[in-house]
Scaffold this motif. Structure first.
Motif, short mmCIF file in Angstrom:
data_model
loop_
_atom_site.label_atom_id
_atom_site.label_comp_id
_atom_site.label_asym_id
_atom_site.label_seq_id
_atom_site.Cartn_x
_atom_site.Cartn_y
_atom_site.Cartn_z
N GLU A 1 -14.18 -3.73 10.70
CA GLU A 1 -14.65 -2.54 11.41
C GLU A 1 -14.57 -1.32 10.50
OE1 GLU A 1 -12.41 -1.85 14.95
OE2 GLU A 1 -12.81 -3.87 15.76
N PHE A 2 -15.61 -0.52 10.50
CA PHE A 2 -15.57 0.75 9.80
C PHE A 2 -15.23 1.85 10.79
CE2 PHE A 2 -18.04 -1.47 6.57
CZ PHE A 2 -17.35 -1.08 5.44
N ARG A 3 -14.13 2.48 10.57
CA ARG A 3 -13.74 3.63 11.40
C ARG A 3 -13.62 4.83 10.48
NH1 ARG A 3 -9.48 1.68 16.07
NH2 ARG A 3 -10.64 -0.18 16.73
N PRO A 4 -14.65 5.65 10.40
CA PRO A 4 -14.63 6.78 9.47
C PRO A 4 -13.46 7.72 9.76
CG PRO A 4 -16.81 6.44 10.40
CD PRO A 4 -15.88 5.58 11.18
N SER A 5 -13.02 8.39 8.72
CA SER A 5 -11.91 9.33 8.86
C SER A 5 -12.18 10.53 7.96
CB SER A 5 -10.59 8.66 8.46
OG SER A 5 -10.72 8.01 7.23
N ALA A 6 -11.29 11.51 8.05
CA ALA A 6 -11.44 12.72 7.24
C ALA A 6 -11.47 12.36 5.76
CB ALA A 6 -10.28 13.67 7.52
N PRO A 7 -12.49 12.81 5.02
CA PRO A 7 -12.57 12.44 3.61
C PRO A 7 -11.53 13.16 2.77
CG PRO A 7 -14.31 13.99 4.17
CD PRO A 7 -13.61 13.66 5.45
N LEU A 8 -11.20 12.53 1.66
CA LEU A 8 -10.32 13.15 0.66
C LEU A 8 -11.18 14.07 -0.20
CD1 LEU A 8 -8.61 9.79 -0.06
CD2 LEU A 8 -7.30 11.82 0.59
N ARG A 9 -10.69 15.28 -0.44
CA ARG A 9 -11.46 16.26 -1.21
C ARG A 9 -10.60 16.85 -2.32
NH1 ARG A 9 -16.17 17.25 1.38
NH2 ARG A 9 -16.29 16.76 3.61
N TYR A 10 -11.26 17.21 -3.41
CA TYR A 10 -10.54 17.77 -4.54
C TYR A 10 -9.97 19.15 -4.17
CZ TYR A 10 -9.26 19.71 -8.99
OH TYR A 10 -8.54 20.27 -10.01
N ALA A 11 -8.72 19.38 -4.54
CA ALA A 11 -8.09 20.67 -4.32
C ALA A 11 -7.16 20.96 -5.48
CB ALA A 11 -7.30 20.67 -3.01
N GLN A 12 -6.85 22.22 -5.65
CA GLN A 12 -5.83 22.57 -6.63
C GLN A 12 -4.69 23.27 -5.89
OE1 GLN A 12 -6.36 25.23 -10.21
NE2 GLN A 12 -6.98 23.26 -11.09
N ILE A 13 -3.48 22.88 -6.23
CA ILE A 13 -2.29 23.48 -5.61
C ILE A 13 -1.64 24.41 -6.61
CG2 ILE A 13 0.06 22.91 -4.86
CD1 ILE A 13 -1.21 20.50 -3.41
N VAL A 14 -1.26 25.58 -6.13
CA VAL A 14 -0.66 26.60 -6.99
C VAL A 14 0.75 26.89 -6.47
CG1 VAL A 14 -0.88 28.91 -7.95
CG2 VAL A 14 -2.94 27.58 -7.40
N LEU A 15 1.74 26.74 -7.34
CA LEU A 15 3.13 27.03 -6.99
C LEU A 15 3.62 28.18 -7.85
CD1 LEU A 15 4.48 23.36 -7.04
CD2 LEU A 15 3.83 24.68 -5.01
N PRO A 16 3.81 29.35 -7.28
CA PRO A 16 4.37 30.45 -8.08
C PRO A 16 5.83 30.14 -8.41
CG PRO A 16 4.23 31.08 -5.78
CD PRO A 16 3.60 29.73 -5.87
#
Ligand SMILES: [Fe+2]
Length: 507
Positions: free
Chosen positions: A357-372
């Motif tokens: 069964e294909f149950r679509p879900s929220a896609p993974l997307r490129y992000a950048q995380i910034v930690l000061p």
């Protein structure tokens, strides 16, 4: 007795009850439904051949000479290994999550245009005991049997099914709930569990170790019970343990991967949190609860002194893989992450694909995380779908310009990947190659050109399933011209199961 200054007793505690070790006593309370997932999958596969990627292959695969196309560079010599869940059906029963399949090592031996393939199931103690019993004995990460045999520790359930590492002269199949598994390079046969010291036997060793450009290896392990803890590893280029550490991390979420900078290990504890109380009634996966209102906790540990630590907070996020991280002059840390809006891909999509069964879900997307250097971090989201982020080995922990991912067109048929993407972080641009409908690419990794200059002077190598033709292939890209498509390919006469991660070993 200590392991890098950490009391042996602490390591044994982390080892003996790391997440998966708890499965056996819990499982009898969980009567799996009598639903025939194997039959459902077989019927769905007849209707929808894209499911070929989740079909159990034969135990051994061999092709002495692959059919090649294009121009394989004479200078490209070595072995490309991959690992992933492969043995999805055992003794007439099908696992109920993609992540539960037992591991199989794929090896492509490359010498210019001559390419040979071997595939070998990793014969873990778990498989051996089941073979001797003539039946499935053990539950998995997300699959329960009605009753299970007792296990003494995490390695009793070790599926060796996530990645492969060549380091310190050893070839290892990696899991994350327990030890790495040694592989004989000549035969790919499993030859016992690896421990970097007597005190670290059976202690979780993640499938995403990071190797500095000088060969130094850093890794983490994630333990869930009896108390949440992170194990830290510092291993020199010869494979010798330099030091290990143990961090009482508080409430534990999914920790599958991490990044290093030149100074630090950076570990995100996302709020898909393990609830020990639920673990008595449901699987390890289902004992995790998504808490979108909670924060992601970020632990930054000094490489030189595991006792020097600081914590940051980020908004709630969920993902499996990072690309790379670096630290700027003012101490700000930046890292790539492939983020989804929620864990649906893990709890739904990758579970039900096992019954077709294909149950679509929220896609993974490129992000950048910034930690000061101090205070809360932030997530700089970018829209494009992305997963399996990789960078050149020479920039691990350093500022990188290029990151390579898989992706999908805006309106893909189904949820699986279709494109290979090269992202230029300096210019804020991306180029991509679309394999088109009918093909599913897997992780593509960067291989430096011998004597090459520049971060992207090399190749991208990765496997692809052509489910319309029912075969798998190997693609090679010029990393400086990804959009032009593969410069060379090699095709097997059979399909390979879709897997996770690989490594290229030159020479
Ligand atoms: Fe992974």
């Amino acid at each position: 007795m200590t392991a890098g200054g950490i009391p042996r007793r602490s390591f044994l505690a982390a080892s003996a009850a790391s997440g998966l070790a708890g499965l056996a006593p819990f499982a009898p309370a969980l009567a799996a439904s009598g639903e025939d997932w194997g039959g459902a999958f077989a019927a769905a596969l007849r209707r929808n051949p894209v499911l070929l990627g989740w079909k159990t292959p034969p135990d051994r695969l061999d092709t002495g000479s692959l059919a090649v196309t294009g121009a394989w560079p004479a200078g490209l010599k070595g072995r490309f290994f991959r690992n992933g869940p492969s043995i999805h059906d055992r003794f007439g029963r099908r696992y109920r999550h993609w992540f539960d399949g037992d591991g199989m090592i794929q090896e492509f031996a490359i010498d210019g245009g001559r390419i040979a393939h071997r595939g070998r199931t990793v014969r873990t103690p778990k498989l051996a005991r089941e073979d001797a019993a003539g039946k499935r004995l053990y539950s998995g990460y997300a699959t329960h049997l009605e009753s299970t045999a007792p296990v003494r520790g995490p390695d009793g359930l070790n599926a060796a099914n996530i990645s492969v590492l060549h380091h310190g002269g050893e070839l290892l199949a990696l899991w994350e709930g327990g030890s790495a598994t040694r592989l004989e390079e000549s035969t790919l046969a499993a030859s016992g569990f690896k421990s970097w010291s007597p005190q670290l036997g059976g202690v979780p060793f993640s499938a995403h170790p990071k190797v500095d450009p000088d060969g130094t290896l850093w890794n983490i392990g994630c333990a869930l019970l009896p108390r949440p803890a992170l194990v830290l590893y510092h291993i020199d280029r010869t494979g010798k343990l330099v030091k290990a550490g143990l961090v009482d991390a508080g409430p534990m979420g999914l920790v599958h991967d991490f990044v290093v900078t030149q100074k630090s290990l950076v570990i995100l504890i996302q709020p898909f949190l393990f609830d020990p109380g639920r673990a008595e009634r449901v699987s390890v996966l289902d004992a995790h609860v998504w808490k979108p209102q909670a924060e992601t906790r970020v632990l930054v540990v000094d490489k030189a002194d595991f006792g020097k630590r600081r914590w940051h907070a980020l908004p709630a996020c969920f993902g499996f893989h990072y690309g790379n991280g670096w630290e700027e002059a003012d101490g700000t840390i930046r890292l790539d992450h492939c983020l989804a809006g929620d864990p649906g891909i893990l709890t739904e999509t990758l579970r039900y694909v096992m019954k077709g069964e294909f149950r679509p879900s929220a896609p993974l997307r490129y992000a950048q995380i910034v930690l000061p250097p101090k205070g809360d971090g932030r997530i700089e989201s970018r829209a494009e779908e992305a997963e399996f982020a990789k960078v050149a080995p020479a920039v691990v922990g350093r500022r990188h310009r290029y990151v390579y991912t898989l992706g999908a067109p805006e309106n893909p048929q189904g949820w699986h990947f279709r494109t290979v993407v090269k992202r230029d972080l300096e210019r804020g641009t991306a180029e991509r190659f679309d394999y088109g409908p009918g093909k599913i690419p897997e992780e593509h990794i960067f291989v430096p050109r011998p004597g090459g200059r520049g971060e992207d002077d090399g190749w991208l190598i990765g496997t692809v399933l052509d489910w319309k033709k029912g075969v798998s292939g190997l693609s090679l890209f010029d990393a400086q011209a990804v959009a032009a498509g593969p410069i060379a390919q090699a095709w097997l006469p059979y399909p390979l199961p879709l897997g996770f991660h690989g490594a290229f070993v030159g020479g």
